[in-house]
Scaffold this motif. Structure first.
Motif, PDB file in Angstrom:
ATOM      1  N   UNK A  13       0.760  -1.082   0.114  1.00  0.00           N
ATOM      2  CA  UNK A  13      -0.116   0.193   0.375  1.00  0.00           C
ATOM      3  C   UNK A  13       0.825   1.463   0.013  1.00  0.00           C
ATOM      4  N   UNK A  14       0.439   2.077  -0.962  1.00  0.00           N
ATOM      5  CA  UNK A  14       1.519   3.177  -0.828  1.00  0.00           C
ATOM      6  C   UNK A  14       0.554   4.888  -0.887  1.00  0.00           C
ATOM      7  N   UNK A  15       1.078   5.721  -0.181  1.00  0.00           N
ATOM      8  CA  UNK A  15       0.631   6.729  -0.176  1.00  0.00           C
ATOM      9  C   UNK A  15       1.244   7.866  -0.671  1.00  0.00           C
ATOM     10  N   UNK A  16       0.082   8.848  -1.415  1.00  0.00           N
ATOM     11  CA  UNK A  16       1.454   9.688  -2.432  1.00  0.00           C
ATOM     12  C   UNK A  16       0.388  10.919  -2.068  1.00  0.00           C
ATOM     13  N   UNK A  17       1.473  12.139  -1.761  1.00  0.00           N
ATOM     14  CA  UNK A  17       0.971  13.623  -2.127  1.00  0.00           C
ATOM     15  C   UNK A  17       1.262  14.767  -3.446  1.00  0.00           C
ATOM     16  N   UNK A  18      -0.126  14.946  -3.908  1.00  0.00           N
ATOM     17  CA  UNK A  18       0.257  15.700  -4.601  1.00  0.00           C
ATOM     18  C   UNK A  18      -0.016  17.241  -4.430  1.00  0.00           C
ATOM     19  N   UNK A  79       5.671  14.990 -12.083  1.00  0.00           N
ATOM     20  CA  UNK A  79       6.314  15.866 -11.843  1.00  0.00           C
ATOM     21  C   UNK A  79       6.816  16.538 -13.568  1.00  0.00           C
ATOM     22  N   UNK A  80       6.588  15.964 -14.579  1.00  0.00           N
ATOM     23  CA  UNK A  80       6.609  16.163 -15.801  1.00  0.00           C
ATOM     24  C   UNK A  80       5.013  17.326 -15.737  1.00  0.00           C
ATOM     25  N   UNK A  81       4.308  17.160 -14.831  1.00  0.00           N
ATOM     26  CA  UNK A  81       2.929  18.023 -15.487  1.00  0.00           C
ATOM     27  C   UNK A  81       3.005  19.540 -14.555  1.00  0.00           C
ATOM     28  N   UNK A  85       2.841  21.364  -8.451  1.00  0.00           N
ATOM     29  CA  UNK A  85       3.989  21.738  -7.489  1.00  0.00           C
ATOM     30  C   UNK A  85       5.114  21.199  -6.690  1.00  0.00           C
ATOM     31  N   UNK A  86       4.261  20.254  -6.289  1.00  0.00           N
ATOM     32  CA  UNK A  86       4.959  19.443  -4.781  1.00  0.00           C
ATOM     33  C   UNK A  86       4.729  17.798  -5.250  1.00  0.00           C
ATOM     34  N   UNK A  87       5.301  16.799  -4.495  1.00  0.00           N
ATOM     35  CA  UNK A  87       4.804  15.456  -5.091  1.00  0.00           C
ATOM     36  C   UNK A  87       6.519  14.559  -3.835  1.00  0.00           C
TER      37      UNK A  87
END
Length: 88
Positions: A13-18, A79-81, A85-87
Protein backbone atom coordinates in the motif's frame (compact mmCIF):
# COMPACT_ATOMS: atom_id res chain seq x y z
CA UNK A 1 27.23 10.97 -2.17
CA UNK A 2 24.61 8.78 -3.83
CA UNK A 3 21.14 8.53 -2.30
CA UNK A 4 20.16 5.00 -1.35
CA UNK A 5 16.46 4.26 -1.53
CA UNK A 6 14.87 2.40 1.36
CA UNK A 7 13.99 -1.22 0.63
CA UNK A 8 10.33 -1.85 -0.11
CA UNK A 9 8.54 -5.15 -0.57
CA UNK A 10 5.95 -5.27 -3.34
CA UNK A 11 3.04 -5.26 -3.67
CA UNK A 12 2.50 -2.67 -0.95
CA UNK A 13 0.00 0.00 0.00
CA UNK A 14 1.49 3.32 -1.05
CA UNK A 15 0.34 6.82 -0.16
CA UNK A 16 1.28 9.65 -2.47
CA UNK A 17 0.63 13.33 -1.83
CA UNK A 18 0.34 15.70 -4.78
CA UNK A 19 0.16 19.45 -4.19
CA UNK A 20 -1.06 22.01 -6.71
CA UNK A 21 -3.15 25.15 -7.08
CA UNK A 22 -6.60 24.82 -5.52
CA UNK A 23 -8.64 24.75 -8.69
CA UNK A 24 -11.98 22.98 -8.98
CA UNK A 25 -10.67 20.06 -10.96
CA UNK A 26 -7.20 19.49 -9.44
CA UNK A 27 -8.21 16.36 -7.49
CA UNK A 28 -9.84 14.92 -10.61
CA UNK A 29 -6.76 15.82 -12.66
CA UNK A 30 -4.53 13.94 -10.19
CA UNK A 31 -6.81 10.90 -10.23
CA UNK A 32 -6.85 10.78 -14.04
CA UNK A 33 -3.05 11.07 -14.25
CA UNK A 34 -2.37 8.43 -11.58
CA UNK A 35 -4.88 6.06 -13.24
CA UNK A 36 -2.58 5.99 -16.26
CA UNK A 37 -0.28 3.91 -14.05
CA UNK A 38 -2.82 2.44 -11.59
CA UNK A 39 -5.89 1.57 -13.71
CA UNK A 40 -7.92 0.20 -10.78
CA UNK A 41 -7.61 3.39 -8.71
CA UNK A 42 -11.03 4.38 -7.34
CA UNK A 43 -12.34 7.62 -5.90
CA UNK A 44 -12.17 5.97 -2.46
CA UNK A 45 -8.39 6.13 -2.78
CA UNK A 46 -8.41 9.93 -3.18
CA UNK A 47 -8.58 12.51 -0.40
CA UNK A 48 -8.21 16.26 -0.96
CA UNK A 49 -7.55 19.00 1.56
CA UNK A 50 -7.04 22.72 0.91
CA UNK A 51 -4.21 24.65 2.54
CA UNK A 52 -4.97 27.04 5.40
CA UNK A 53 -5.23 30.00 3.04
CA UNK A 54 -7.07 27.97 0.40
CA UNK A 55 -4.55 28.72 -2.34
CA UNK A 56 -3.26 25.13 -2.64
CA UNK A 57 -4.80 21.68 -2.59
CA UNK A 58 -3.08 18.57 -1.23
CA UNK A 59 -4.40 15.40 -2.83
CA UNK A 60 -3.58 12.12 -1.07
CA UNK A 61 -3.70 9.08 -3.29
CA UNK A 62 -3.65 5.60 -1.74
CA UNK A 63 -3.15 2.54 -3.94
CA UNK A 64 -1.43 -0.82 -4.16
CA UNK A 65 1.98 -0.31 -5.73
CA UNK A 66 3.15 -3.33 -7.71
CA UNK A 67 6.81 -2.39 -8.23
CA UNK A 68 9.53 0.24 -7.80
CA UNK A 69 9.37 0.82 -11.55
CA UNK A 70 5.68 1.67 -11.30
CA UNK A 71 6.36 4.21 -8.54
CA UNK A 72 9.23 5.73 -10.51
CA UNK A 73 6.97 6.07 -13.55
CA UNK A 74 4.23 7.75 -11.49
CA UNK A 75 6.67 10.23 -9.94
CA UNK A 76 8.27 11.02 -13.31
CA UNK A 77 4.88 11.47 -14.98
CA UNK A 78 3.45 13.73 -12.27
CA UNK A 79 6.67 15.73 -11.96
CA UNK A 80 6.40 16.60 -15.65
CA UNK A 81 2.92 18.10 -15.22
CA UNK A 82 2.82 21.91 -15.01
CA UNK A 83 -0.09 21.79 -12.55
CA UNK A 84 1.87 19.79 -9.97
CA UNK A 85 3.86 21.96 -7.58
CA UNK A 86 5.16 19.32 -5.20
CA UNK A 87 5.15 15.54 -4.69
CA UNK A 88 5.63 13.66 -1.45
Amino acid sequence: MEYERPHMDFPTIFRLRVIGANQDDFATFVMVEVRKHVPDLTEDGIEARPSNGGKYLAVKVSFVAESREQLDAIYAHLSAQDRVIYLL
